[in-house]
Design a protein around this motif. Structure first.
Motif, PDB file in Angstrom:
ATOM      1  N   MET A 295       0.809  -1.214   0.000  1.00 17.28           N
ATOM      2  CA  MET A 295       0.000   0.000   0.000  1.00 17.28           C
ATOM      3  C   MET A 295       0.848   1.273   0.000  1.00 17.28           C
TER       4      MET A 295
ATOM      5  N   ILE B  44       0.544  -8.045  -1.409  1.00 19.02           N
ATOM      6  CA  ILE B  44      -0.363  -8.984  -0.748  1.00 19.02           C
ATOM      7  C   ILE B  44      -1.809  -8.759  -1.173  1.00 19.02           C
ATOM      8  N   LEU B  45      -2.182  -7.515  -1.511  1.00 15.65           N
ATOM      9  CA  LEU B  45      -3.571  -7.238  -1.918  1.00 15.65           C
ATOM     10  C   LEU B  45      -3.662  -6.971  -3.415  1.00 15.65           C
ATOM     11  N   MET B  46      -2.839  -6.066  -3.913  1.00 16.61           N
ATOM     12  CA  MET B  46      -2.818  -5.837  -5.348  1.00 16.61           C
ATOM     13  C   MET B  46      -1.995  -6.952  -5.996  1.00 16.61           C
TER      14      MET B  46
ATOM     15  N   PRO C 219      -1.081   2.423  -3.720  1.00 12.97           N
ATOM     16  CA  PRO C 219      -2.315   3.207  -3.723  1.00 12.97           C
ATOM     17  C   PRO C 219      -2.642   3.982  -2.451  1.00 12.97           C
ATOM     18  N   LEU C 220      -2.020   3.715  -1.329  1.00 12.77           N
ATOM     19  CA  LEU C 220      -2.374   4.498  -0.148  1.00 12.77           C
ATOM     20  C   LEU C 220      -1.427   5.670   0.095  1.00 12.77           C
TER      21      LEU C 220
ATOM     22  N   LEU D 266      -7.398   9.267  -5.386  1.00 11.07           N
ATOM     23  CA  LEU D 266      -8.420   8.305  -4.940  1.00 11.07           C
ATOM     24  C   LEU D 266      -9.055   7.585  -6.129  1.00 11.07           C
ATOM     25  N   GLU D 267      -9.243   8.308  -7.227  1.00 13.88           N
ATOM     26  CA  GLU D 267      -9.902   7.688  -8.381  1.00 13.88           C
ATOM     27  C   GLU D 267      -9.009   6.696  -9.117  1.00 13.88           C
ATOM     28  N   GLY D 268      -7.739   6.623  -8.707  1.00 10.46           N
ATOM     29  CA  GLY D 268      -6.853   5.632  -9.292  1.00 10.46           C
ATOM     30  C   GLY D 268      -6.170   6.111 -10.555  1.00 10.46           C
TER      31      GLY D 268
ATOM     32  N   LYS E 270      -9.007  -6.816  -9.342  1.00  7.23           N
ATOM     33  CA  LYS E 270      -8.263  -8.063  -9.221  1.00  7.23           C
ATOM     34  C   LYS E 270      -9.133  -9.249  -9.623  1.00  7.23           C
TER      35      LYS E 270
ATOM     36  N   ARG F  99     -16.166   4.121  -4.965  1.00  5.20           N
ATOM     37  CA  ARG F  99     -15.538   4.940  -6.003  1.00  5.20           C
ATOM     38  C   ARG F  99     -14.058   4.996  -5.694  1.00  5.20           C
ATOM     39  N   SER F 100     -13.338   3.985  -6.108  1.00  3.93           N
ATOM     40  CA  SER F 100     -11.923   3.975  -5.725  1.00  3.93           C
ATOM     41  C   SER F 100     -11.088   3.264  -6.771  1.00  3.93           C
ATOM     42  N   TYR F 101      -9.801   3.302  -6.550  1.00  6.92           N
ATOM     43  CA  TYR F 101      -8.842   2.731  -7.482  1.00  6.92           C
ATOM     44  C   TYR F 101      -8.990   1.230  -7.622  1.00  6.92           C
ATOM     45  N   ALA F 102      -9.672   0.581  -6.664  1.00  3.82           N
ATOM     46  CA  ALA F 102      -9.641  -0.879  -6.611  1.00  3.82           C
ATOM     47  C   ALA F 102     -10.873  -1.532  -7.206  1.00  3.82           C
TER      48      ALA F 102
END
Lengths: 191, 179
Positions: free
Chosen positions: A116, A130-132, A140-141, A147-149, B85, B117-120
């Motif tokens: 993160m 571990i998550l992505m 991402p953090l 926030l919108e990526g 994912k 509403r997020s990157y994931a």
């Protein structure tokens, strides 16, 4: 052992290495240097019976140097005492040692901090995301990640797109306006 | 003796003969035996399970046969938040389902990304696969899922499978009937 005794014991053993000590509602936090972490963590487990690592959290103080702050939340099962260790680490590779050899649970916590925030831990045996998914290019953090990526593409693995942000209650500005105007949507950080 | 109205199906003459359109019979068979692929990804899956259980009983609509192999499924119920994912895995499972196949986007997340509403999070599964029925709610109650299933059944019963699959043959038959 009480919280007071744990504090005194740490102060006596590592007096010079403790940069700052704060107390809040009976729980103590020590700010230490990243290079002293492994030694102090081992002492906490072996001598002070902090046998349980509750969590590892990380904070991105974007714009400051060193950029990241890591907080280790320790707990002593036999005595019911909490203790926090805080340290600041810069962005560069290998700024802090792993403590997964002291508390095995740190393995996945450190992987999450890496995934993160992009904090890299020295000596970690398996520092993967571990998550992505492996190959995702961002952390991402981090504060400078919107926030919108951001768009990314790994054929046959995964992809990401930029999320449209209009119409969501993400930022609330206090005023007497109606909720539609009071929540002018998320905005990217000003870099 | 009271006069009997002629019906397409009469149990008294069972085993003899009934007349209907091919599409009507095919659609009747299809819509009353929809085998779902339970693509449970988040809390909507709990409502999906409740729908399948005794109180709501999805078997009343012939859709009780949850299959965990896409090769045996007719309708994919996307129940929950589709993360990036997971997105391509959902698409891959959809592609493994045999035709004809349908998709129900159950709940706000599967329909539009919902509150995420997020990157994931993928902003609606319709960005990857075609969706037939959208169900609102967060999560939708089992009644809403059943209503969505009934909407899908309506849609299937309007389908002109034979006409769509054999357009030339249909044309020829109609010409023959007309002459």
């Amino acid at each position: 052992m009480t919280s007071q005794e744990a504090r005194e014991s740490l102060s006596n053993s590592f007096g010079g290495k403790i940069q700052r000590e704060t107390e809040f509602r009976g729980e103590t936090s020590f700010t230490i240097a990243a290079s002293d972490l492994h030694e102090i963590a081992k002492f906490c487990r072996d001598e002070l019976s902090f046998d349980y690592l509750l969590d590892i959290t990380s904070i991105d103080n974007f714009g400051e140097d060193p950029r990241f702050e890591i907080v280790y939340h320790l707990y002593s099962m036999p005595h019911g005492v909490h203790l926090r260790l805080k340290l600041r680490v810069p962005e560069e590779l290998g700024a802090v040692d792993t403590i997964s050899d002291i508390w095995p649970t740190a393995n996945w916590h450190e992987r999450e901090a890496y995934d993160m925030m992009g904090i890299k831990f020295n000596g970690h045996l398996d520092l993967r995301r571990i998550l992505m998914w492996d190959g995702y290019p961002y952390f991402p953090l981090r504060k400078d990640f919107p926030l919108e990526g951001l768009p990314s593409e790994m054929p046959d693995v995964a992809f990401t797109k930029v999320t449209p942000m209009e119409g969501g209650p993400f930022v609330t500005v206090p005023s007497s306006a109606g909720s539609k105007d009071r929540e002018p949507r998320a905005h990217p950080p000003e870099l | 003796m009271s006069e009997k109205r002629a019906t397409a199906y009469d149990s008294k003459i069972e085993g003899n003969m009934i007349f209907t359109r091919f599409d009507a019979a095919l659609n009747w068979v299809r819509k009353n035996s929809l085998w779902p692929m339970p693509m449970g990804l988040a809390c909507c899956a709990i409502e999906l399970m409740a729908t399948a259980a005794s109180r709501f009983d999805i078997a009343r609509f012939g859709a009780e046969v949850m299959r965990f192999s896409p090769r045996q499924c007719d309708v994919m119920i996307v129940a929950g938040t589709v993360t990036y994912k997971m997105a391509l895995a959902v698409k891959r499972i959809y592609e493994q389902m045999p035709e004809p196949k349908w998709v129900i986007a159950m709940g706000a997340c599967a329909s539009t990304g919902g509150m995420y509403r997020s990157y994931a999070t993928l902003q609606g599964i319709d960005q990857l696969i075609p969706v037939d029925v959208y169900i609102s709610g967060c999560p939708p109650r089992p009644e809403a899922l059943l209503a969505g299933l009934m909407k899908l059944q309506e849609k299937i019963s309007r389908h002109q499978s034979f006409r769509d699959q054999k357009p030339k043959l249909t044309e020829k038959l109609e010409e023959m009937l007309a002459s």
